[in-house]
Design a protein around this motif. Structure first.
Motif, PDB file in Angstrom:
ATOM      1  N   ARG A 189       3.457   2.661  -7.639  1.00 57.28           N
ATOM      2  CA  ARG A 189       4.543   1.907  -7.025  1.00 57.28           C
ATOM      3  C   ARG A 189       3.979   0.733  -6.246  1.00 57.28           C
ATOM      4  O   ARG A 189       3.195   0.908  -5.327  1.00 57.28           O
ATOM      5  CB  ARG A 189       5.329   2.802  -6.077  1.00 57.28           C
ATOM      6  N   GLY A 210       6.171  -2.788  -0.987  1.00 57.22           N
ATOM      7  CA  GLY A 210       6.250  -3.854  -0.001  1.00 57.22           C
ATOM      8  C   GLY A 210       6.007  -5.231  -0.562  1.00 57.22           C
ATOM      9  O   GLY A 210       6.282  -5.522  -1.715  1.00 57.22           O
ATOM     10  N   MET A 217       0.850  -1.200   0.000  1.00 60.17           N
ATOM     11  CA  MET A 217       0.000   0.000   0.000  1.00 60.17           C
ATOM     12  C   MET A 217       0.885   1.250   0.000  1.00 60.17           C
ATOM     13  O   MET A 217       1.583   1.521   0.957  1.00 60.17           O
ATOM     14  CB  MET A 217      -0.877  -0.017   1.257  1.00 60.17           C
ATOM     15  N   SER A 218       0.879   1.942  -1.066  1.00 63.61           N
ATOM     16  CA  SER A 218       1.632   3.184  -1.106  1.00 63.61           C
ATOM     17  C   SER A 218       0.664   4.335  -1.272  1.00 63.61           C
ATOM     18  O   SER A 218      -0.161   4.335  -2.183  1.00 63.61           O
ATOM     19  CB  SER A 218       2.637   3.160  -2.254  1.00 63.61           C
ATOM     20  N   ILE A 219       0.752   5.297  -0.376  1.00 61.57           N
ATOM     21  CA  ILE A 219      -0.181   6.421  -0.447  1.00 61.57           C
ATOM     22  C   ILE A 219       0.301   7.421  -1.489  1.00 61.57           C
ATOM     23  O   ILE A 219      -0.488   8.004  -2.219  1.00 61.57           O
ATOM     24  CB  ILE A 219      -0.287   7.088   0.940  1.00 61.57           C
ATOM     25  N   LEU A 220       1.621   7.592  -1.558  1.00 60.97           N
ATOM     26  CA  LEU A 220       2.172   8.629  -2.422  1.00 60.97           C
ATOM     27  C   LEU A 220       2.238   8.201  -3.878  1.00 60.97           C
ATOM     28  O   LEU A 220       1.947   8.973  -4.775  1.00 60.97           O
ATOM     29  CB  LEU A 220       3.579   8.995  -1.951  1.00 60.97           C
ATOM     30  N   PHE A 221       2.653   6.970  -4.093  1.00 62.43           N
ATOM     31  CA  PHE A 221       2.921   6.543  -5.462  1.00 62.43           C
ATOM     32  C   PHE A 221       1.986   5.394  -5.814  1.00 62.43           C
ATOM     33  O   PHE A 221       2.256   4.243  -5.514  1.00 62.43           O
ATOM     34  CB  PHE A 221       4.379   6.102  -5.606  1.00 62.43           C
ATOM     35  N   SER A 222       0.879   5.773  -6.457  1.00 65.64           N
ATOM     36  CA  SER A 222      -0.124   4.753  -6.724  1.00 65.64           C
ATOM     37  C   SER A 222       0.426   3.677  -7.651  1.00 65.64           C
ATOM     38  O   SER A 222       0.033   2.520  -7.568  1.00 65.64           O
ATOM     39  CB  SER A 222      -1.368   5.394  -7.332  1.00 65.64           C
TER      40      SER A 222
END
Lengths: 227, 326
Positions: B8, B11, B1-6
């Motif tokens: 990306r 994990g 789950m990346s908030i900044l880089f959709s």
């Protein structure tokens, strides 16, 4: 990638650490952040890594306003930013492997995938042979490189470094900088805070200079012969 | 789950991992942290042993008291015979009247058992037991009354007393006698003991909670640096908390086991002495030890205390530690 829009930060007591700072760091760009100690370099990095919040103005990473990020979301933001610390902040009771693996463990990696990534990161900084060592048995430069490996092990798109060459001699500093350049060449945005003027001038990258909380220079610094 | 880089893939989700496998990995993580915190305990053996000892001793006292109450209760349970009511029959009652009453009482739902002792039986028994055998034969007639012994179904003092009053209304009954005063006293003492055990247990358990909370607090402070680093590289509070919670659980497990061992040892040690006493009173009393379910309850309580103690500490202190700067 990284945008500062009229960002100010003042601390209780009226000390203004940053005064209406605006700049933009493009994707895949590498830049230096210079200035004397107390000029606001650390504060600027703290605003990006969400250790501090701006008093006014907006900080955006990849067009996401950090103001919108709730406290519980902060850890997930930090996973997208690799941070390298001046005093490297390694866990001294754990091996180099454990230190580098920490961000991966936090993200839930296990087994082979984790080992593969840790070894790749250590290989990039040239410390693959020290994987089982404890940090205190390494030299200052090696410890710093372990810190870099930990910052890049989960392949963050943005890399921040706070005085990464602070305690190192010029030869080692150059090595460290080459490591940063190598990451930059594969598309990582890099922002390096340093007061090592001669190093900055030699490297010929865009340089943001802070003085008493104000941005006084944005662009290439003139090359100055070190005294 | 990346908030900044959709775009990306962050994990563990970056790899195409089956949900089942990810679910498994979650538990592998837990297991790893669980075993890891056991290793932490091992690294500071003296401090850990002290905490475990405090926990064990604190749990031993309430457990012992509980066993004591349990044993006393079992003894008093065997004295239900004492709640027998004796009804003395008037001398002028005829045999038919008596046998009618006995039949009637036998059918009474409040009565467990009825026994009739005729005056001649009573005399024979008295001669045998009292040792006045020869002297009693000199009497002209038998002075003892006919007696009906009634064992009430409900042995509580009030119920027995009610029954006595009711049957005393019968015409041929002279009076009924119920010796309940000492039974009431025993009941009261047992109640007092049980409440004392509860109060002491509550106090000690509170102490245990505070001790574990404090121990965990100290180990959090010892690891402040490490916690800051973990927060800086993106660890959630929950992730950082887990090892400390597991440490609390381990304290609970070992403390509970220690308390169990101490109690068993004490019972074993006392058994000889108690055997001597009961031999003197010519009774067959065996000390009741902990049952398996009581052992499990003790362990569960101990683990819950460990968990709660560490949770109190962790929820306050880990939140408060924030990295001060890169």
């Amino acid at each position: 990638m990284l945008t500062f829009d009229q960002v100010s930060k003042s601390y209780p007591g009226g000390f203004i650490a940053l005064d209406r700072i605006s700049f933009e760091l493009a994707k895949g760009e590498m830049a230096f952040l210079t200035g004397h100690s107390g000029a606001g370099k650390s504060t600027l990095l703290k605003l990006i890594s969400l250790i501090e919040r701006p008093t006014s103005g907006r900080v955006l990473i990849n067009n996401v306003d950090l103001k919108r990020i709730r406290r519980s979301q902060v850890p997930f933001i930090r996973r997208d930013i690799g941070i390298i610390f001046q005093n490297h902040r390694l866990l001294m009771e754990h091996t180099v492997f454990d230190n580098v693996a920490l961000p991966l463990v936090i993200e839930g990696f296990t087994g082979k995938e984790m080992v593969k990534r840790v070894h790749a990161a250590l290989d990039k900084v040239g410390l693959l042979d020290k994987v089982r060592c404890l940090p205190e048995t390494l030299s200052g430069g090696e410890q710093q490189r372990v810190g870099i490996a930990r910052a890049v092990v989960n392949k963050p798109p943005l890399l921040l470094a706070d005085e990464p060459t602070g305690n190192l001699d010029p030869e080692l500093s150059k090595d460290i900088m080459r490591v940063f350049e190598a990451f930059n060449q594969v598309g990582v945005s890099v922002l390096i805070a340093t007061h090592d003027h001669s190093l900055v001038a030699r490297m010929r990258y865009r340089t943001l200079t802070l003085k008493q909380g104000k941005m006084i220079n944005d662009g290439l610094l003139q090359y100055e012969e070190p005294l | 789950m990346s908030i900044l880089f959709s775009g990306r893939a962050a994990g563990a989700s970056s790899k195409q991992i089956h949900p089942l496998q990810r679910w498994l990995m979650f538990w592998v993580q837990h297991l790893r942290q669980c075993i890891g915190s056991l290793g932490e305990l091992w690294r500071t053996p003296l401090a850990s042993l002290m905490t475990i000892a405090v926990l064990g001793v604190s749990l031993t006292l309430p457990t012992t008291l509980h066993l004591l109450v349990k044993n006393v209760q079992s003894i008093s349970g065997s004295f239900t015979q004492a709640a027998e009511i004796s009804f003395f029959i008037k001398d002028d009652a005829s045999d038919t009247q008596i046998s009618t009453l006995v039949t009637m009482l036998s059918a009474d739902p409040d009565i467990e058992q009825v026994r009739f002792i005729s005056k001649s039986d009573a005399m024979a028994e008295f001669q045998q037991v009292s040792g006045f055998g020869q002297a009693l034969q000199l009497l002209d007639d038998n002075p003892l009354p006919n007696v009906i012994l009634v064992l009430p179904r409900h042995t509580q003092p009030q119920a027995a007393e009610q029954l006595r009053r009711r049957i005393e209304q019968e015409r041929i009954v002279d009076f009924g006698k119920l010796d309940i005063a000492w039974l009431e006293r025993l009941d009261a003492i047992l109640l007092l003991m049980r409440q004392a055990v509860l109060a002491i247990a509550l106090l000690l358990l509170t102490a245990v909670l505070l001790i574990i909370g404090n121990t965990i607090r100290l180990s959090i402070i010892n690891k402040k640096e490490e916690i800051e680093v973990m927060k800086l590289v993106g660890a959630t509070d929950a992730f950082i908390q887990r090892p400390f919670l597991y440490t609390g659980v381990w304290f609970g497990v070992f403390g509970g086991l220690l308390a169990f061992l101490v109690v068993e040892l004490m019972v074993w040690w006392l058994e000889g002495a108690i055997g001597q006493i009961t031999d003197l009173y010519q009774s067959h009393f065996t000390l009741m030890t902990m049952s398996f379910s009581e052992f499990l309850a003790l362990l569960l309580l101990s683990v819950l205390l460990g968990l709660a103690g560490s949770y109190i500490s962790v929820s306050r202190h880990i939140h408060a530690i924030e990295p001060s700067g890169p």
